[in-house]
Design an enzyme around this catalytic site. Structure first.
Site, PDB file in Angstrom:
ATOM      1  N   ASP A   1      15.887   5.646  -6.238  1.00 27.17           N
ATOM      2  CA  ASP A   1      16.056   5.045  -4.917  1.00 27.17           C
ATOM      3  C   ASP A   1      17.328   4.220  -4.803  1.00 27.17           C
ATOM      4  O   ASP A   1      17.934   4.136  -3.727  1.00 27.17           O
ATOM      5  CB  ASP A   1      14.827   4.204  -4.558  1.00 27.17           C
ATOM      6  CG  ASP A   1      13.659   5.088  -4.120  1.00 27.17           C
ATOM      7  OD1 ASP A   1      13.848   6.312  -4.062  1.00 27.17           O
ATOM      8  OD2 ASP A   1      12.571   4.555  -3.841  1.00 27.17           O
TER       9      ASP A   1
ATOM     10  N   PRO B   1       9.285   7.938 -11.557  1.00 29.04           N
ATOM     11  CA  PRO B   1       9.845   8.925 -10.636  1.00 29.04           C
ATOM     12  C   PRO B   1      10.482   8.342  -9.379  1.00 29.04           C
ATOM     13  O   PRO B   1      11.152   9.065  -8.645  1.00 29.04           O
ATOM     14  CB  PRO B   1       8.619   9.777 -10.266  1.00 29.04           C
ATOM     15  CG  PRO B   1       7.466   8.841 -10.411  1.00 29.04           C
ATOM     16  CD  PRO B   1       7.814   7.931 -11.547  1.00 29.04           C
ATOM     17  N   CYS B   2      10.278   7.052  -9.092  1.00 33.09           N
ATOM     18  CA  CYS B   2      10.767   6.475  -7.825  1.00 33.09           C
ATOM     19  C   CYS B   2      11.891   5.465  -8.009  1.00 33.09           C
ATOM     20  O   CYS B   2      12.974   5.623  -7.440  1.00 33.09           O
ATOM     21  CB  CYS B   2       9.608   5.806  -7.077  1.00 33.09           C
ATOM     22  SG  CYS B   2       8.333   6.972  -6.564  1.00 33.09           S
ATOM     23  N   PHE B   3      11.648   4.421  -8.782  1.00 34.69           N
ATOM     24  CA  PHE B   3      12.601   3.317  -8.863  1.00 34.69           C
ATOM     25  C   PHE B   3      14.026   3.753  -9.221  1.00 34.69           C
ATOM     26  O   PHE B   3      14.979   3.363  -8.545  1.00 34.69           O
ATOM     27  CB  PHE B   3      12.117   2.272  -9.865  1.00 34.69           C
ATOM     28  CG  PHE B   3      11.069   1.338  -9.319  1.00 34.69           C
ATOM     29  CD1 PHE B   3      10.729   1.343  -7.982  1.00 34.69           C
ATOM     30  CD2 PHE B   3      10.430   0.441 -10.157  1.00 34.69           C
ATOM     31  CE1 PHE B   3       9.771   0.487  -7.471  1.00 34.69           C
ATOM     32  CE2 PHE B   3       9.469  -0.436  -9.659  1.00 34.69           C
ATOM     33  CZ  PHE B   3       9.138  -0.405  -8.317  1.00 34.69           C
TER      34      PHE B   3
END
Length: 460
Positions: free
Chosen positions: A274, A269-271
């Site tokens: 971003d 869900p992040c990498f």
């Protein structure tokens, strides 16, 4: 300093932070708009799936409760961590819709609170979001002044799903973007008491902290993509072995070993989001974040390139077993999972797909909408396969043996091991065509290619 904490948003990070802070001996109130999540926490049950979460909640239930009422939580605590979703839009920007709603409610509570209250945004946001997008709501709803009547900080966490509680309590550093000295100093003292390790605190302006958060993740993904590039190189040099190369590279303190493991691409869900956020931020400044954009492109194109490189081995009519549907080991999360992407793309090409994941099977079933057969037994899954793809280095896959890849009536099974976790067990097995991505499997061809290259060069 006997502080009391409220955690607004009981997702994987919020619920885990609430439990972790309670574990450290502090009173914590969790807040969520989802009544089921509140009821579960009040019944000492985990509102989300996360390693050791329910155990930690049960062990610290006397210091932990939940409510639907932000007003109640703010009035009864000293510090509020706001950990609500900030979903990405098509541009790569992060939406503040949930954060705005939370900050409006917090502002209304601060309006009637007599004591100083510190508001800490933890959700990932773009530079400028906290000061210019959310602070005005606090002052408008409260009728009070930030710095004089209440505090504001931006302080994201650097955790991995599957180990949130441990990561939160044992960070490499804590990051505090402060509106002023009072708010930042208060939060730093809180972290000194909460954290189990003696991690340094990096204090800075709010905008610098917002940029640091997305920059850190973008840098890590660049490192992953670089290692993946080296893994591809190593398949084309005699005795090429990406693990040997990255082990040497990581010994240099300027580089380090973490995330330097050539394999399949990153997900979660992040990498992935971003890098897009960093590129969008650059665009708003009239700049270009070429490195972030390239990293994102390389990662998204990697599965297709791998499928293309394997087209001579995987043909319509075959059954491919994918071991690993979560984006990483020890996780239920399938968001941006490389295993899910491979399953979809191969299925579209007429390949029958079966799969197994120790934790994410049910989640993946909903994501794939019954496009593939997901087994609850790894042995049943393997018994269907002509080809096996190992997409995450899970412990249950590391424990497999050569005999596990025997299928009645099939002379030879193809095993594509993106992480090389079974190299010693499967290499040179007579019933297995073993392809360890990132290692050379044809020294003669690669030696001849290099010899011809330098022979042609010498003739120039």
């Amino acid at each position: 300093m006997d502080m009391r904490y409220s955690i607004i948003g009981l997702g994987k990070l919020g619920a885990s932070m609430a439990a972790a802070i309670a574990k450290r001996g502090f009173q914590v109130i969790g807040v969520d708009v989802n009544k089921n999540a509140v009821d579960l926490l009040n019944n000492s049950e985990a509102p989300v799936q996360e390693t050791n979460l329910e155990k930690t909640i049960k062990e610290n239930k006397k210091r932990l409760r939940a409510t639907l009422d932000i007003n109640e939580a703010v009035l009864d605590t000293d510090v509020s961590f706001v950990i609500v979703p900030t979903p990405s839009d098509d541009r790569g920007a992060f939406s503040l819709d949930y954060a705005r709603t939370a900050f409006q409610s917090i502002g209304k509570a601060i309006a009637i609170k007599k004591k100083y209250h510190n508001v800490v945004l933890t959700s990932t946001v773009l530079p400028g979001s906290t000061r210019f997008g959310l602070l005005p709501l606090l002052e408008q709803e409260s009728g009070k002044v930030c710095g004089r009547d209440f505090g504001l900080c931006y302080s994201p966490e650097f955790i991995a799903l599957g180990s949130v509680i441990h990561d939160f309590l044992n960070p490499d550093f804590t990051l505090v973007g402060e509106f002023d000295e009072r708010a930042g100093g208060m939060l730093e003292k809180c972290y000194e008491q909460i954290m189990e390790n003696n991690s340094p605190c990096k204090r800075m302006t709010i905008e610098n902290a917002e940029l640091t958060k997305i920059a850190l993740n973008s840098f890590v993904t660049m490192k992953i993509s670089f290692a993946n590039m080296l893994a591809n190189f190593c398949q084309f040099i005699p005795e090429g072995d990406v693990d040997v190369v990255t082990d040497a590279l990581g010994a240099d303190q300027r580089i380090g070993h973490k995330y330097l493991k050539g394999a399949i691409g990153y997900g979660g869900p992040c990498f992935p989001r971003d890098n897009k956020a960093l590129a969008y931020t650059a665009q708003t400044f009239g700049l270009k974040a070429d490195l972030a954009e390239t990293t994102d492109y390389l990662n998204r194109s990697l599965p297709d390139k791998m499928i293309q490189s394997l087209k001579n081995l995987i043909k319509p009519g075959m059954t491919v077993a994918i071991l690993g549907l979560a984006y990483k080991p020890d996780s239920h999360v399938v968001e941006e999972s490389q295993g899910i992407y491979l399953a979809r793309k191969l299925s579209e090409q007429g390949i029958r797909i079966v799969a197994y994941d120790p934790l994410a099977g049910e989640t993946a079933r909903g994501e794939l909408e019954n496009q593939i057969r997901i087994y609850t037994s790894i042995s049943e899954c393997l018994q269907q396969a002509d080809v096996v793809m190992i997409t995450i280095p899970d412990q249950i896959f590391k424990a497999l043996k050569a005999d596990d890849f025997r299928r009645p009536g099939l002379q030879e099974m193809i095993v594509i091991d993106f992480w090389r976790i079974l190299y010693k067990k499967l290499i040179n097995q007579p019933h297995i065509t073993y392809i360890p991505v990132g290692r050379c499997i044809d020294d003669n061809t690669n030696s001849n290619r290099l010899a011809k290259l330098w022979a042609d060069t010498n003739n120039i």
